[in-house]
Design an enzyme around this catalytic site. Sequence first.
Site, PDB file in Angstrom:
ATOM      1  CG  HIS A   1      53.188  56.936  55.360  1.00  0.00           C
ATOM      2  ND1 HIS A   1      54.258  57.370  54.600  1.00  0.00           N
ATOM      3  CD2 HIS A   1      53.553  55.722  55.858  1.00  0.00           C
ATOM      4  CE1 HIS A   1      55.218  56.456  54.654  1.00  0.00           C
ATOM      5  NE2 HIS A   1      54.823  55.434  55.413  1.00  0.00           N
TER       6      HIS A   1
ATOM      7  CD  GLU B   1      57.385  53.459  56.487  1.00  0.00           C
ATOM      8  OE1 GLU B   1      56.242  53.027  56.194  1.00  0.00           O
ATOM      9  OE2 GLU B   1      58.063  54.157  55.710  1.00  0.00           O
TER      10      GLU B   1
ATOM     11  CE  LYS C   1      51.098  61.411  54.746  1.00  0.00           C
ATOM     12  NZ  LYS C   1      51.903  62.211  53.795  1.00  0.00           N
TER      13      LYS C   1
ATOM     14  CE1 TYR D   1      56.776  60.770  55.150  1.00  0.00           C
ATOM     15  CE2 TYR D   1      56.034  62.175  56.947  1.00  0.00           C
ATOM     16  CZ  TYR D   1      55.754  61.390  55.833  1.00  0.00           C
ATOM     17  OH  TYR D   1      54.449  61.234  55.414  1.00  0.00           O
TER      18      TYR D   1
ATOM     19  NE  ARG E   1      53.320  54.312  47.684  1.00  0.00           N
ATOM     20  CZ  ARG E   1      53.978  55.418  48.082  1.00  0.00           C
ATOM     21  NH1 ARG E   1      54.282  55.587  49.373  1.00  0.00           N
ATOM     22  NH2 ARG E   1      54.315  56.345  47.225  1.00  0.00           N
TER      23      ARG E   1
ATOM     24  CB  THR F   1      53.785  61.322  45.755  1.00  0.00           C
ATOM     25  OG1 THR F   1      54.158  60.003  46.157  1.00  0.00           O
ATOM     26  CG2 THR F   1      54.284  62.342  46.760  1.00  0.00           C
TER      27      THR F   1
ATOM     28  CG  PHE G   1      59.167  68.656  51.052  1.00  0.00           C
ATOM     29  CD1 PHE G   1      58.830  67.524  51.781  1.00  0.00           C
ATOM     30  CD2 PHE G   1      59.710  68.484  49.780  1.00  0.00           C
ATOM     31  CE1 PHE G   1      59.035  66.246  51.276  1.00  0.00           C
ATOM     32  CE2 PHE G   1      59.933  67.210  49.264  1.00  0.00           C
ATOM     33  CZ  PHE G   1      59.586  66.083  50.015  1.00  0.00           C
TER      34      PHE G   1
ATOM     35  CG  ASN H   1      49.933  63.341  50.760  1.00  0.00           C
ATOM     36  OD1 ASN H   1      50.011  63.143  51.964  1.00  0.00           O
ATOM     37  ND2 ASN H   1      50.913  63.076  49.933  1.00  0.00           N
TER      38      ASN H   1
HETATM   39  P1  IDP Z   1      54.551  59.312  49.543  1.00  0.00           P
HETATM   40  O1  IDP Z   1      53.797  59.800  50.763  1.00  0.00           O
HETATM   41  O2  IDP Z   1      53.642  59.140  48.363  1.00  0.00           O
HETATM   42  O3  IDP Z   1      55.392  58.102  49.832  1.00  0.00           O
HETATM   43  P2  IDP Z   1      57.033  60.817  49.544  1.00  0.00           P
HETATM   44  O4  IDP Z   1      57.783  61.219  48.308  1.00  0.00           O
HETATM   45  O5  IDP Z   1      57.606  59.731  50.384  1.00  0.00           O
HETATM   46  O6  IDP Z   1      55.536  60.497  49.111  1.00  0.00           O
HETATM   47  O7  IDP Z   1      56.874  62.135  50.413  1.00  0.00           O
HETATM   48  C1  IDP Z   1      56.446  62.077  51.742  1.00  0.00           C
HETATM   49  C2  IDP Z   1      55.436  63.153  52.003  1.00  0.00           C
HETATM   50  O8  IDP Z   1      56.060  64.425  51.908  1.00  0.00           O
HETATM   51  C3  IDP Z   1      54.289  63.223  50.992  1.00  0.00           C
HETATM   52  O9  IDP Z   1      53.255  62.310  51.265  1.00  0.00           O
HETATM   53  C4  IDP Z   1      53.819  64.641  51.166  1.00  0.00           C
HETATM   54  O10 IDP Z   1      53.041  64.788  52.343  1.00  0.00           O
HETATM   55  C5  IDP Z   1      55.142  65.378  51.386  1.00  0.00           C
HETATM   56  N1  IDP Z   1      55.697  65.899  50.135  1.00  0.00           N
HETATM   57  C6  IDP Z   1      56.234  65.205  49.110  1.00  0.00           C
HETATM   58  N2  IDP Z   1      56.652  66.018  48.129  1.00  0.00           N
HETATM   59  C7  IDP Z   1      56.391  67.259  48.559  1.00  0.00           C
HETATM   60  C8  IDP Z   1      56.605  68.553  47.983  1.00  0.00           C
HETATM   61  O11 IDP Z   1      57.133  68.719  46.884  1.00  0.00           O
HETATM   62  N3  IDP Z   1      56.186  69.624  48.739  1.00  0.00           N
HETATM   63  C9  IDP Z   1      55.617  69.476  49.979  1.00  0.00           C
HETATM   64  N4  IDP Z   1      55.397  68.286  50.547  1.00  0.00           N
HETATM   65  C10 IDP Z   1      55.771  67.181  49.847  1.00  0.00           C
HETATM   66 MG    MG Z   2      57.087  57.839  50.978  1.00  0.00          MG
END
Ligand code: IDP
Ligand code: MG
Length: 137
Positions: free
Chosen positions: A118, A129, A10, A50, A88, A94, A58, A115
Amino acid sequence: MTNQTFIMCKPDAVERGLVGEIVSRFERKGLKIVAAELRTADKALAEEHYAEHADKPFFGELVSFLTRSPVFAMIVEGPSGNTWELGRILIGKTQVTDAQPGSIRGDFATTTNENLVHGSDGPESAAREIGLWFPNR
Ligand code: IDP
Ligand code: MG
């Protein structure tokens, strides 16, 4: 069943100069980078990527984050249909406080929103994707 998954460094990872570190973790694991591109996602692509989070509070922040500077998008391949799952595990959980040391997020991320990486969360999302980011593959 596909042996491929979609992995993306990212914007924060590219900005911090962590692309090499992240790519090397996949390579050291024994997974192969079969396609890669550095590109800036536009709003439509980020929203489509997304789409499952469109209702989340968010979502707006997530789309601005993903589009603010280039990402490094990859197709990663392994020997069997669990490549997405291996991805993963390398990436980590996450929630930032759940991501264990040894994982990419556990070693390098300090917030849940930024983070670094992805990875597709199943065979269907991997196929979707890959089709979205690499329509010619
Ligand atoms: P993942 O990336 O581990 O698959 P997802 O639940 O699909 O996690 O969420 C997508 C992305 O959205 C996360 O990687 C993170 O960047 C962001 N995200 C997820 N939960 C939150 C939150 O509670 N606050 C802000 N950003 C979040
Ligand atoms: Mg995800």
